[in-house]
Design an enzyme around this catalytic site. Structure first.
Site, mmCIF file in Angstrom:
data_model
loop_
_atom_site.group_PDB
_atom_site.id
_atom_site.type_symbol
_atom_site.label_atom_id
_atom_site.label_comp_id
_atom_site.label_asym_id
_atom_site.label_seq_id
_atom_site.Cartn_x
_atom_site.Cartn_y
_atom_site.Cartn_z
ATOM 1 N N ILE A 252 -22.217 48.614 -45.388
ATOM 2 C CA ILE A 252 -21.188 47.772 -44.754
ATOM 3 C C ILE A 252 -21.469 47.644 -43.258
ATOM 4 C CG2 ILE A 252 -18.727 47.652 -44.133
ATOM 5 C CD1 ILE A 252 -18.061 48.692 -46.895
ATOM 6 N N LYS B 231 -20.342 38.003 -48.102
ATOM 7 C CA LYS B 231 -21.529 37.139 -48.231
ATOM 8 C C LYS B 231 -21.271 35.761 -47.630
ATOM 9 C CE LYS B 231 -22.828 40.438 -49.300
ATOM 10 N NZ LYS B 231 -22.290 41.778 -49.617
ATOM 11 N N GLY C 285 -20.965 54.398 -38.770
ATOM 12 C CA GLY C 285 -21.656 54.349 -40.062
ATOM 13 C C GLY C 285 -22.670 53.225 -40.094
ATOM 14 N N ALA C 286 -23.965 53.580 -40.197
ATOM 15 C CA ALA C 286 -25.014 52.550 -40.321
ATOM 16 C C ALA C 286 -25.454 52.473 -41.774
ATOM 17 C CB ALA C 286 -26.187 52.873 -39.403
ATOM 18 N N ARG D 285 -16.723 54.812 -49.239
ATOM 19 C CA ARG D 285 -15.497 54.512 -49.991
ATOM 20 C C ARG D 285 -15.214 55.664 -50.947
ATOM 21 N NH1 ARG D 285 -13.667 49.337 -49.704
ATOM 22 N NH2 ARG D 285 -12.831 49.321 -51.827
ATOM 23 N N ALA E 20 -16.887 52.396 -41.082
ATOM 24 C CA ALA E 20 -17.569 52.065 -42.349
ATOM 25 C C ALA E 20 -18.373 53.284 -42.792
ATOM 26 C CB ALA E 20 -18.472 50.850 -42.156
ATOM 27 N N HIS F 282 -46.693 28.779 -57.748
ATOM 28 C CA HIS F 282 -47.227 28.768 -56.383
ATOM 29 C C HIS F 282 -46.742 27.520 -55.663
ATOM 30 C CE1 HIS F 282 -49.998 29.255 -53.053
ATOM 31 N NE2 HIS F 282 -50.307 27.963 -53.179
#
Ligand code: FAD
Ligand code: NAD
Length: 479
Positions: free
Chosen positions: A192, A58, A188-189, A279, A276, A451
């Site tokens: 991760i 992050k 891998g999409a 896991r 990726a 708002h």
């Protein structure tokens, strides 16, 4: 160091350290064994999440988003910047500072709550004995009334693309590149792939994601997944579905990747390749054959709904057991087990585990998808609201995405909430609270929202379930 404890926890990732702290808060003598070492070779607490997962990823996502904003977003709203460039070394330093701040806090929390921290390896023996091997020194057998295993998970390897830590890396390697790779491949999409692919794409890499499945993000609501894919492609992520990687070889400091898709054999060359592809639970050296704990058919520690293993008074929580591999899921399991050991009766509500993909826009959801409801034959109503007509999103120049709410056709009970948009990770918490209290879409519609806020899109989507949204013309008109 005592030899006897009320509770011994193996693993100090989010699942383990939450369990240990809660046990100590409830008056139990508690020790927590963890074997992780940081890059300086010193013992470190916090597990994957704090060291090599949620937090460092992050940090890089937020920094790279600021970079992308400075490059493209700010000029668009009239803020003039000079030439924007990235200092990768400083970015990594900042990431490490954040990680150290958080991991440094856990020893203090342990001390303050009276948890004994035991750096080293734990192995469960029979009858709740635990063999503790410190990083330096001899092994010792400790006795516990209760044991909580929270040993976590590690990346899955695939034979065609063996990780060498330099050119072919897993997520940990991809969090520490020392420069921006010109061409970056990702196998891998999934979560991760999208998060780390976005980081490096924003900083200037040409990113290609090779995904085995024909469908993008099958776990997300179909409409949200489709919209997200279009947005990510527009941002520059080259997402290729239905690709079976057959080999990856490092030649002249480049990675040659071979894969098959519907058109046949293909090859691509990258400067770095991230693997990726998921896991797996980490159980190496964790259990003696007579521990009494069994594994399930997928290699997870077998537990019931209350996280009890087959061995009396031995529990397991977090990534090492079934369920989504998410830090917050493990945290809640850790706390539940601690409180149950103390005689309380909490439960984890597995129906309200939120999922978030921290791209921009973010993707977040809780509960069921529309395709799941269709498959189950349950009658439902849908309310949607796009951020393109939300005042706050427009003011912030951040209008991609929508909120979608699914509610039971008879009872109006909220069954699923899906958000693609700015701050979806924060917005989804309102849906989790609503679902935790069994709210109906009408309840959410009757609630007052400040708002102008992004949250108003949640409010409008809730009103839209009954055809009452104000700031868009409703397809179904109801009184
Ligand atoms: P872990 O965090 O893996 O911790 C297990 C600990 O146990 C480790 O320190 C390990 O060394 C120790 N251990 C294992 N065996 C032994 C033993 N025998 N003796 C002593 N110690 C032992 N999840 C989210 O919810 N949000 C996110 O944004 C997010 N981002 C992620 C980003 C990345 C790049 C990755 C890889 C993961 C991310 N995750 C995220 C997933 C999250 O990190 C995991 O779900 C979470 O860390 C699991 O917690 P845990 O306590 O079960 O295990
Ligand atoms: P994932 O399951 O999200 O995605 C893996 C992807 O790789 C899938 O789409 C899968 O179809 C694909 N795949 C599998 N084998 C392949 C192959 N041989 N070739 C091409 N594609 C292949 O797993 P991940 O992205 O590795 O993340 C692992 C776990 O970490 C996830 O389960 C997630 O829960 C957790 N995580 C969570 C967050 C978050 O909460 N924001 C962030 C990162 C990681």
């Amino acid at each position: 160091m005592s030899d006897k404890y009320d509770v011994i926890v193996i693993g100090a990732g989010p699942a383990g350290y939450h369990a240990a702290i809660r046990c100590a808060q409830l008056g139990m003598s508690t020790a927590c064994i963890d074997k992780s070492l940081n890059e300086d070779g010193d013992p470190v607490l916090g597990g994957t999440c704090l060291n090599w997962g949620c937090i460092p990823s992050k940090a890089l996502l937020d920094i790279s988003h600021k970079f992308a904003e400075a490059q493209h977003g700010l000029p668009d709203v009239g803020v003039k910047t000079g030439k924007v460039s990235i200092d990768v070394a400083r970015m990594m330093e900042k990431k490490t500072e954040v990680v150290k701040k958080l991991t440094g806090g856990i020893p203090q929390l342990f001390k303050g709550n009276g948890v004994t921290s035991l750096p080293g390896t734990g192995k469960l023996l029979a009858a709740r004995q635990v063999e503790y091997t410190p990083h330096e020194g001899k092994a010792k057998v400790l006795q516990a009334e209760h044991v909580i295993i929270a040993a976590g998970s590690v990346p899955v390897d695939i034979p065609p693309a063996p990780v060498d830590g330099k050119h072919i890396v897993d997520s940990t390697g991809a969090l520490s590149f020392d420069s921006v790779p010109k061409r970056l491949g990702v196998i891998g999409a999934g979560i991760i792939g999208l998060e780390l692919g976005s980081v490096w794409n924003r900083l200037g890499s040409e990113v290609v994601l090779l995904e085995a499945l024909d469908e993008f993000l099958p776990m997300a609501d179909e409409r949200i997944g489709k919209d997200a894919m279009k947005i990510f492609q527009k941002q520059g992520l080259d997402i290729r579905l239905g690709c079976r990687v057959t080999g990856a070889e490092v030649k002249n400091r480049k990675v040659q990747v071979a894969y098959k898709d519907k058109d046949g054999e293909q090859t691509l060359e990258f400067d770095k390749l991230i693997v990726a592809v998921g896991r797996r639970p980490y159980t190496e050296g964790l259990l003696s054959p007579d521990s009494g704990v069994n594994l399930d058919e997928r290699g997870y520690l077998y537990v019931n709904d209350l996280c009890a293993t087959d061995a009396p008074n031995v529990y397991a929580v977090g990534d090492v057991v079934r369920g989504p591999m998410l830090a917050h899921k493990g945290m809640e399991e850790g706390i539940m087990v601690a409180e149950r050991i103390a005689g309380q009766k909490p439960l984890v509500n597995y129906e309200t585990v939120p999922s978030v993909i921290y791209t921009h826009p973010e993707v977040a959801w809780v509960g069921q998808t529309e395709q799941q409801l269709k498959a189950s034959g349950e009658a439902y109503n849908v309310g949607t609201f796009p951020f393109s007509v939300n005042g706050r999103a427009l003011a912030a120049n951040d209008t991609d995405g929508m909120v979608k709410i699914l509610a039971d056709a008879d009872s109006d009970r909220i069954l699923g909430v899906h958000v693609l948009g700015p701050q979806a990770s924060e917005l989804i918490a309102q849906a989790v609270i609503a679902m935790e209290f069994d709210a109906s879409a009408e309840d959410l519609g009757l609630t007052m929202f400040a708002h102008p806020t992004l949250s108003e899109a949640v409010h409008e989507a809730a009103l839209g379930v009954a055809g009452h949204a104000i700031h868009m013309v409703n397809r179904k008109k109801k009184k």
